[in-house]
Motif scaffolding. Structure first.
Motif, PDB file in Angstrom:
ATOM      1  N   THR A 400      13.046   4.669   2.881  1.00  0.00           N
ATOM      2  CA  THR A 400      14.254   5.006   3.641  1.00  0.00           C
ATOM      3  C   THR A 400      14.316   6.478   4.009  1.00  0.00           C
ATOM      4  OG1 THR A 400      15.411   3.291   2.397  1.00  0.00           O
ATOM      5  CG2 THR A 400      16.780   4.825   3.640  1.00  0.00           C
ATOM      6  N   THR A 401      13.848   7.346   3.125  1.00  0.00           N
ATOM      7  CA  THR A 401      13.964   8.779   3.355  1.00  0.00           C
ATOM      8  C   THR A 401      12.650   9.433   3.755  1.00  0.00           C
ATOM      9  OG1 THR A 401      13.831   8.990   0.940  1.00  0.00           O
ATOM     10  CG2 THR A 401      16.012   9.190   1.941  1.00  0.00           C
ATOM     11  N   ASN A 402      11.631   8.632   4.051  1.00  0.00           N
ATOM     12  CA  ASN A 402      10.406   9.230   4.577  1.00  0.00           C
ATOM     13  C   ASN A 402      10.723   9.904   5.914  1.00  0.00           C
ATOM     14  OD1 ASN A 402       7.378   9.334   4.103  1.00  0.00           O
ATOM     15  ND2 ASN A 402       7.446   8.625   6.227  1.00  0.00           N
ATOM     16  N   PRO A 403      10.202  11.102   6.176  1.00  0.00           N
ATOM     17  CA  PRO A 403      10.621  11.834   7.379  1.00  0.00           C
ATOM     18  C   PRO A 403      10.164  11.202   8.687  1.00  0.00           C
ATOM     19  CG  PRO A 403       8.839  12.993   6.270  1.00  0.00           C
ATOM     20  CD  PRO A 403       9.298  11.902   5.343  1.00  0.00           C
ATOM     21  N   ARG A 404       9.173  10.333   8.618  1.00  0.00           N
ATOM     22  CA  ARG A 404       8.657   9.717   9.839  1.00  0.00           C
ATOM     23  C   ARG A 404       8.788   8.194   9.731  1.00  0.00           C
ATOM     24  NH1 ARG A 404       2.398  10.273  12.120  1.00  0.00           N
ATOM     25  NH2 ARG A 404       2.681   8.965  13.986  1.00  0.00           N
ATOM     26  N   LEU A 405       9.380   7.573  10.742  1.00  0.00           N
ATOM     27  CA  LEU A 405       9.468   6.118  10.762  1.00  0.00           C
ATOM     28  C   LEU A 405       8.070   5.513  10.718  1.00  0.00           C
ATOM     29  CD1 LEU A 405      12.272   5.593  13.430  1.00  0.00           C
ATOM     30  CD2 LEU A 405      12.403   5.001  11.006  1.00  0.00           C
ATOM     31  N   THR A 406       7.938   4.399   9.993  1.00  0.00           N
ATOM     32  CA  THR A 406       6.627   3.792   9.815  1.00  0.00           C
ATOM     33  C   THR A 406       6.667   2.320  10.172  1.00  0.00           C
ATOM     34  OG1 THR A 406       7.163   3.423   7.492  1.00  0.00           O
ATOM     35  CG2 THR A 406       5.861   5.363   8.001  1.00  0.00           C
ATOM     36  N   SER A 407       5.606   1.856  10.799  1.00  0.00           N
ATOM     37  CA  SER A 407       5.438   0.435  11.082  1.00  0.00           C
ATOM     38  C   SER A 407       4.452  -0.145  10.082  1.00  0.00           C
ATOM     39  CB  SER A 407       4.899   0.250  12.499  1.00  0.00           C
ATOM     40  OG  SER A 407       3.569   0.748  12.582  1.00  0.00           O
ATOM     41  N   VAL A 408       4.396  -1.460  10.020  1.00  0.00           N
ATOM     42  CA  VAL A 408       3.452  -2.090   9.105  1.00  0.00           C
ATOM     43  C   VAL A 408       2.018  -1.730   9.494  1.00  0.00           C
ATOM     44  CG1 VAL A 408       3.281  -4.291  10.386  1.00  0.00           C
ATOM     45  CG2 VAL A 408       2.897  -4.236   7.905  1.00  0.00           C
ATOM     46  N   THR A 409       1.762  -1.570  10.792  1.00  0.00           N
ATOM     47  CA  THR A 409       0.411  -1.198  11.238  1.00  0.00           C
ATOM     48  C   THR A 409       0.043   0.202  10.763  1.00  0.00           C
ATOM     49  OG1 THR A 409       0.643  -2.603  13.195  1.00  0.00           O
ATOM     50  CG2 THR A 409      -1.079  -0.907  13.261  1.00  0.00           C
ATOM     51  N   GLU A 410       0.994   1.134  10.833  1.00  0.00           N
ATOM     52  CA  GLU A 410       0.728   2.503  10.380  1.00  0.00           C
ATOM     53  C   GLU A 410       0.516   2.548   8.872  1.00  0.00           C
ATOM     54  OE1 GLU A 410       3.176   5.108  13.718  1.00  0.00           O
ATOM     55  OE2 GLU A 410       4.278   4.011  12.164  1.00  0.00           O
ATOM     56  N   ILE A 411       1.263   1.751   8.134  1.00  0.00           N
ATOM     57  CA  ILE A 411       1.067   1.703   6.682  1.00  0.00           C
ATOM     58  C   ILE A 411      -0.307   1.121   6.360  1.00  0.00           C
ATOM     59  CG2 ILE A 411       1.892   0.684   4.530  1.00  0.00           C
ATOM     60  CD1 ILE A 411       4.727   0.789   5.787  1.00  0.00           C
TER      61      ILE A 411
END
Length: 419
Positions: A400-411
């Motif tokens: 929730t507080t990671n500075p950059r939004l992440t998608s499942v592909t990026e993870i």
């Protein structure tokens, strides 16, 4: 520290909501706008007793908090080291009748905590004391939670789901990294889903943390390395968190500097009491930072690997952290400059994107120095595991507080890079 302007009130608690990822918080991505108005904030912390030979203060605190039959949570390894026996003698000397529970394994399991609660209830206990590493402290928190609220420990996954006040908590850490003794987190392994759940709420902040660096000298070398890298990860993730603020920034940078300057020393010279003291302080400062600023993608990903393979949390963090630094730093490189300076890097006048890469490399060098594997493959993760690990990561509260939004592909991409 949760900024009220970026949160929603829920009764007397604060529930995090994401900012737009292009707005990393007060002062901008580099924290440099000194004229920006500061929002209201809350900073959670227990009463802290710090220093050599401070362990007897736990018995005094228990008495002051109304204990008669304190419930002492620890593990067989620490029993062998002798510290719980010292604590038990002090509790008995204070006129108390302590009950001991030692059936805790690393990465505490849901059924273990529920069995501990049964032992607590049957013995008619009151105050809960945890003496050990993060697993012991999380288990102690879980027992206290169930003592007042009942049900299954898995019922409380998420943020602020604890309804009734829990028994007083006194924690005595024997490792230098988890920060569980000052945090509002409880991490539990869901043995059916083979993942770790995050329980978060200010009710879980201990009443008293007694930090006696003497307890650190009996840590095995691998655990010293793992917990030290956990503290480093706490400091870095708290500093770049969307919920960071001036108070958490101070503790985060101090923790990063202390780990960088002292972790390797404790590996090379285990009896170096000064280095041990500084690592105890690093764990404390990192804990104060992350329990208020929360964390990020490294922990969200690490929880899934640890739940699946029952591996040391700090080791997984040490493998993942450089890759998450690169991912977040690609969006907000300026925010990582103070962290590089805290790690002792001379980055004056250097472009911020180059600083990000130097920081990631320095974190990896420290991991090499203390013996952390270079990839997830070396600790049992396979390529076939990555899709499910990435899906589980998306539901972890730390994201929730990671500075950059992440998608499942990026993870998935970060997991692959870390293999």
């Amino acid at each position: 520290m949760v900024l009220i302007g970026d949160a929603q009130r829920a009764g007397d608690s604060v529930v995090l909501t994401r900012r737009d990822s292009a707005d990393p918080g007060p002062g901008g991505a580099d924290g440099g706008d000194r004229d920006a108005p500061m929002g209201l904030s809350k900073f959670h912390a227990p009463e802290i007793v710090f220093g050599d030979n401070s362990l007897p203060e736990a018995a005094h605190a228990a008495l002051r908090l109304g204990a008669r039959r304190p419930f002492v949570v620890t593990d067989p390894v620490l029993i062998e080291a002798g510290w719980p026996n010292e604590l038990l003698a002090q509790l008995r000397e204070a006129g108390l009748a302590p009950q001991v529970w030692t059936d805790v394994t690393p990465n505490p399991k849901d059924h273990e905590i529920e069995a501990g609660h049964e032992r607590y209830r049957e013995a008619g206990c009151d105050v809960v004391l945890g003496i050990g590493g993060g697993s012991v402290i999380d288990a102690a928190k879980g027992v206290a939670l169930l003592a007042a609220n009942g049900g299954s420990i898995l019922d409380y996954e998420g943020i602020d789901r604890i309804e009734h006040p829990i028994p007083p908590l006194i924690m005595m850490p024997s490792t230098s990294g988890t920060g569980a003794d000052v945090s509002q987190f409880c991490i539990v392994t869901d043995t059916e889903r083979h993942t770790k759940i995050t329980i978060m709420g200010r009710a879980l902040v201990p009443d008293v943390s007694v930090i006696d660096p003497r307890l650190l000298v009996t840590m095995p070398e691998w655990l010293n390395a793992a917990t030290g890298l956990d503290a480093l990860t706490h400091g870095i993730e708290a500093f770049v968190s969307l919920a960071h603020g001036p108070l958490t920034d101070h503790h985060a940078l101090q923790a990063v500097s202390l780990v960088n300057g002292n972790l390797a020393r404790t590996m090379q010279r285990p009896e170096d009491r000064t280095a041990r003291m500084f690592m105890a302080q690093a764990a404390l400062e990192a804990g104060l930072a992350f329990t208020n600023a929360i964390l990020g993608a490294t922990h969200a990903m690490s929880h899934q690997v640890g739940g699946m393979l029952d591996l040391p949390h700090g080791v997984i963090n040490g493998v993942l952290l450089p890759h998450v630094i690169r991912f977040n730093g690609a969006a907000f490189p300026e925010r990582f400059v103070p962290l590089a300076q805290a790690m002792g890097l001379d980055v004056a006048g250097m472009p911020a994107d180059e600083v990000v890469e130097l920081l990631a490399e320095q974190v990896r060098r420290l991991g090499d120095e203390v013996g952390v594997p270079r990839g997830l493959g070396a600790i049992g993760v396979t390529d076939e595991d990555i899709p499910s690990l990435a899906e589980l990561t998306l539901s972890d509260a730390c994201l929730t507080t990671n500075p950059r939004l992440t998608s499942v592909t990026e993870i998935e991409t970060m997991f692959k890079a870390a293999m």
